[in-house]
Design a protein around this motif. Structure first.
Motif, PDB file in Angstrom:
ATOM      1  N   LYS A   1       0.172   4.269  -4.823  1.00 39.36           N
ATOM      2  CA  LYS A   1      -0.989   3.352  -4.599  1.00 39.36           C
ATOM      3  C   LYS A   1      -1.904   4.329  -3.927  1.00 39.36           C
ATOM      4  O   LYS A   1      -3.182   4.193  -3.922  1.00 39.36           O
ATOM      5  CB  LYS A   1      -0.508   2.302  -3.666  1.00 39.36           C
ATOM      6  CG  LYS A   1       0.430   1.174  -4.090  1.00 39.36           C
ATOM      7  CD  LYS A   1      -0.568   0.235  -5.219  1.00 39.36           C
ATOM      8  CE  LYS A   1      -1.436  -0.821  -4.841  1.00 39.36           C
ATOM      9  NZ  LYS A   1      -2.049  -1.420  -5.693  1.00 39.36           N
TER      10      LYS A   1
ATOM     11  N   PRO B   1       0.929  -1.331  -0.023  1.00 40.01           N
ATOM     12  CA  PRO B   1      -0.099   0.015  -0.048  1.00 40.01           C
ATOM     13  C   PRO B   1       0.836   1.337   0.097  1.00 40.01           C
ATOM     14  O   PRO B   1       0.322   2.234  -0.457  1.00 40.01           O
ATOM     15  CB  PRO B   1      -0.810   0.060   1.378  1.00 40.01           C
ATOM     16  CG  PRO B   1      -0.309  -1.419   1.842  1.00 40.01           C
ATOM     17  CD  PRO B   1       0.585  -2.278   1.055  1.00 40.01           C
TER      18      PRO B   1
ATOM     19  N   GLU C   1      -3.731   6.345  -6.359  1.00 39.67           N
ATOM     20  CA  GLU C   1      -4.658   5.537  -7.026  1.00 39.67           C
ATOM     21  C   GLU C   1      -5.907   5.225  -6.245  1.00 39.67           C
ATOM     22  O   GLU C   1      -6.997   5.636  -6.899  1.00 39.67           O
ATOM     23  CB  GLU C   1      -3.843   4.143  -7.543  1.00 39.67           C
ATOM     24  CG  GLU C   1      -4.766   3.243  -8.092  1.00 39.67           C
ATOM     25  CD  GLU C   1      -4.016   1.902  -8.247  1.00 39.67           C
ATOM     26  OE1 GLU C   1      -3.288   1.443  -7.303  1.00 39.67           O
ATOM     27  OE2 GLU C   1      -4.158   1.082  -9.396  1.00 39.67           O
ATOM     28  N   GLN C   2      -5.797   5.268  -5.040  1.00 40.08           N
ATOM     29  CA  GLN C   2      -6.966   4.823  -4.064  1.00 40.08           C
ATOM     30  C   GLN C   2      -7.664   6.115  -3.976  1.00 40.08           C
ATOM     31  O   GLN C   2      -9.063   6.006  -4.111  1.00 40.08           O
ATOM     32  CB  GLN C   2      -6.295   4.122  -2.778  1.00 40.08           C
ATOM     33  CG  GLN C   2      -7.570   3.783  -1.917  1.00 40.08           C
ATOM     34  CD  GLN C   2      -7.153   3.263  -0.573  1.00 40.08           C
ATOM     35  OE1 GLN C   2      -5.969   2.961  -0.271  1.00 40.08           O
ATOM     36  NE2 GLN C   2      -8.203   3.371   0.329  1.00 40.08           N
TER      37      GLN C   2
ATOM     38  N   ARG D   1      -9.811   6.617  -6.763  1.00 38.11           N
ATOM     39  CA  ARG D   1     -10.862   5.741  -6.868  1.00 38.11           C
ATOM     40  C   ARG D   1     -12.024   6.466  -5.780  1.00 38.11           C
ATOM     41  O   ARG D   1     -13.148   6.648  -5.892  1.00 38.11           O
ATOM     42  CB  ARG D   1     -10.794   4.355  -6.345  1.00 38.11           C
ATOM     43  CG  ARG D   1     -11.536   3.348  -7.040  1.00 38.11           C
ATOM     44  CD  ARG D   1     -11.084   1.972  -6.771  1.00 38.11           C
ATOM     45  NE  ARG D   1      -9.728   1.686  -7.065  1.00 38.11           N
ATOM     46  CZ  ARG D   1      -8.752   1.342  -6.324  1.00 38.11           C
ATOM     47  NH1 ARG D   1      -9.008   1.064  -5.068  1.00 38.11           N
ATOM     48  NH2 ARG D   1      -7.400   1.186  -6.778  1.00 38.11           N
ATOM     49  N   GLU D   2     -11.505   6.712  -4.607  1.00 38.32           N
ATOM     50  CA  GLU D   2     -12.462   7.464  -3.551  1.00 38.32           C
ATOM     51  C   GLU D   2     -13.101   8.521  -3.993  1.00 38.32           C
ATOM     52  O   GLU D   2     -14.337   8.964  -3.416  1.00 38.32           O
ATOM     53  CB  GLU D   2     -11.495   7.447  -2.387  1.00 38.32           C
ATOM     54  CG  GLU D   2     -11.597   6.105  -1.474  1.00 38.32           C
ATOM     55  CD  GLU D   2     -10.408   6.156  -0.349  1.00 38.32           C
ATOM     56  OE1 GLU D   2      -9.829   5.333   0.201  1.00 38.32           O
ATOM     57  OE2 GLU D   2      -9.871   7.503   0.011  1.00 38.32           O
TER      58      GLU D   2
END
Lengths: 195, 464
Positions: free
Chosen positions: B379, B103, B382-383, B386-387
């Motif tokens: 990462k 992560p 990237e997350q 998305r969120e």
């Protein structure tokens, strides 16, 4: 590290400015985990075409020019910090790079690999290019002890600067880690004071 | 006489100075990636040495890693070996390692600040010239070679000649549609690609202070592209707000104490720099590059300089650059067709870059002939994409988000721009072959990249 004292040699001229380390050694050749073999790919994309055939117009493929001194235009070694660039220059067989200006990281990397970067004036540099163009057998003499570089065609000599410590390392063939570790107590003392 | 910010941090870290020689400088943080470290680890082994302070080094593979299928083994055996070597070295020498899929994996210069490993007042090095990025938080951060990486491993210190100091002030306010990347490319174009060599730069002035933390990271990241040893910005409330609560940042009483120290990190009013330069923010427009070094940049509405305006000693190089790019002296580049768009890298791979790009393309469609590689810097980015719903908006506009890594910035993985193709890239270097053999790179900020992705041409985002 190999010692350096004086050197007289013919030169390989590269009258291009801002030669960056991606030209000296392209990124796709950085995947090795040892220091060997980078000289084969020095200036790879100028030296070979897309089919890996030697590009006859490029100076390294011109049989007229050879020697252990590379002479390049202003701001040699800019860009990436990759020491592979210094390994490629050294691996090809150069002991000296002459330019009117070097990028900082390349200069350090060269010195750490027994390659001497020599900064000369722009007019001195142009005279070298002219001398080599007129006669590829023209030579330069670099004397690290005296910190001088001599154009043996015109007889013109310039002095160059290098810090005394690095000069001594090259003359003696020492590297920095020996020195740093000899100061272990001082490192510890610094930590005690600052943490 | 007062001290500059740089001098305050540097002087505090001096262990000893060699007479007539360099300084032995203590290093607080060392970042390590797979490309420039294997020979240093091997050097330690050859000398039978261990790390002096293994807890101060963090290793992250980023240069070689694929940006698809990261859950599978790396296909290229040479890349895989280099990444595996870093993992094995990290284990053998007991250093922290954020590997593929972890992560906290990502581009090392994105991960450092976002995890709170990079803090004000630190000395930070990495075998990577874009280490200058971390200066945005008020650290002395600079790139080093592999021999120097080995020094840091063995002695938590390196020998360095003290650079000169330069202050670059950008006063006034940036105009709408102009961002930190444009500011950086503008400064580099004015200074030239070697114009700050030998100097450590502090950025100051109203327009710099007004930048977000992420904008400041972009600006400092590009310091090396004008030859500077590093770039830095005095920490202020923007910096403190950014750091607070991050995983490795100090917390509780330690936070309060750190804050007191960080508030002392500024250049004194009577500090003297070796060189001072000033620019006006209003003069900056969205920037693009036209040549093969980052100093060959211009405002998007401007034209490539005519050959006569170039210094005679530089004309061969200028002509060579334009030949490579397939451009002519004196021409405008607006409306030129492009083939690829790359959003990402340690320069523009952060969440704000993805927000800016996404906001621009929201409700529009990617030009069908354009190949767009959108590569988050980590990462975490990237997350967050998305969120925040960015991933979905991008997909609706015809884009696909890839997985984090250095990617097409230097094309060590499979993300290579084909020979002769034009890429509008938010990365940091337009050198010949940088993004793949024969690739033609036009550097720009996220908005110019977004406009190019939509229109398939070099387009001023303010008029599109």
């Amino acid at each position: 590290m190999e010692k350096f004292t004086t050197l007289t040699s013919t030169v390989v001229p590269l009258p291009i400015e801002n030669v960056d380390t991606d030209q000296i050694i392209p990124a796709r050749f950085l995947k090795a985990t040892s220091k060997e073999g980078f000289g084969d790919n020095l200036f790879r994309d100028w030296r070979y075409d897309n089919n890996n055939r030697p590009n006859q117009d490029f100076v390294l493929n011109n049989p007229l020019y050879s020697g252990s001194i590379l002479v390049a235009g202003k701001n040699f070694g800019s860009g990436s910090s990759r020491e592979h660039a210094a390994w490629a220059v050294a691996g090809y067989g150069f002991r000296v790079v002459v330019s009117s200006f070097f990028a900082d990281i390349f200069k350090n990397n060269a010195l750490n690999n027994g390659v001497l970067p020599v900064v000369v004036s722009e007019s001195f540099l142009q005279e070298i290019f002219e001398a080599v163009e007129a006669d590829a057998q023209s030579t330069l003499t670099v004397d690290l002890e005296k910190q001088t570089i001599r154009n043996n065609v015109s007889g013109r000599e310039e002095s160059f600067s290098i810090n005394a410590y690095k000069r001594n390392c090259l003359l003696q063939g020492y590297d920095d880690i020996d020195f740093l570790l000899s100061n272990k107590e001082k490192i510890q003392a610094w930590e005690n004071e600052n943490n | 006489m007062g001290k500059t910010l740089f001098d305050k941090i540097w002087d505090r870290h001096v262990i000893t100075t060699v007479p007539d020689g360099p300084t032995q400088l203590y290093i607080d943080r060392h970042y390590c990636h797979e490309v420039t470290s294997p020979q240093a680890f091997q050097g330690l082994r050859n000398r039978k040495l261990r790390f002096l302070r293994p807890e101060k080094t963090y290793a992250i593979p980023d240069h070689n890693i694929p940006t698809v299928d990261q859950d599978k083994a790396i296909q290229d055996p040479v890349s895989r070996k280099q990444v595996d070597t870093l993992q094995e070295n990290a284990r053998e020498f007991g250093i922290s390692y954020f590997g593929l899929g972890h992560p906290k994996n990502g581009v090392i210069h994105v991960v450092g600040p976002e995890t709170g490993l990079t803090l004000p007042g630190m000395t930070i090095v990495c075998g990577d010239s874009h280490t200058s990025t971390h200066g945005a938080l008020g650290a002395v951060a600079f790139g080093i070679g592999t021999s120097e990486v080995e020094m840091v491993m063995a002695a938590q210190s390196i020998l360095q000649a003290k650079p000169k100091t330069m202050c670059i002030k950008v006063e006034g306010k940036l105009r709408p549609g102009v961002g930190a990347k444009d500011m950086a490319l503008y400064i580099i174009a004015q200074m030239t690609t070697g114009g700050a060599t030998g100097y450590f730069v502090e950025y100051a002035g109203e327009a710099v202070r007004a930048l977000s933390m992420e904008g400041r990271l972009t600006l400092c990241n590009l310091s090396i592209e004008m030859g500077a040893r590093g770039g830095m910005i005095a920490p202020d409330q923007t910096t403190f707000d950014y750091i607070k609560g991050r995983e490795f940042a100090p917390a509780g009483a330690a936070w309060e104490q750190a804050l007191e120290e960080w508030k002392m990190l500024y250049s004194d009013e009577d500090a003297v720099f070796d060189k001072e330069v000033q620019f006006k923010a209003e003069d900056i427009e969205p920037m693009i590059t036209y040549g093969t070094n980052p100093g060959m940049g211009m405002g998007i509405t401007e034209s490539i300089p005519p050959l006569e305006s170039i210094d005679p000693a530089g004309r061969i190089s200028f002509g060579k650059a334009l030949d490579y790019m397939g451009f002519k002296a004196g021409e405008s580049l607006q409306g030129k067709k492009i083939d690829y768009v790359f959003l990402g890298s340690c320069t523009n791979g952060r969440i704000e870059d993805f927000r800016a790009f996404t906001q621009f393309v929201h409700g529009r469609q990617k030009a069908p002939e354009v190949v767009a590689w959108l590569v988050p810097g980590s990462k975490a980015v990237e997350q967050q994409c998305r969120e925040e719903g960015l991933t979905e908006i991008l997909e609706q506009a015809g884009f696909v988000l890839r997985q984090p890594g250095c990617s097409a910035c230097l094309a060590m993985n499979d993300d290579k721009i084909p020979a002769g193709k034009y890429a509008v890239s938010t990365s940091n270097r337009n050198f010949e072959g940088r993004q793949g053999p024969g690739a033609r790179t036009i550097l720009a900020g996220p908005l110019v990249a977004a406009a190019a992705a939509i229109t398939g041409r070099i387009t001023d985002p303010r008029t599109c």
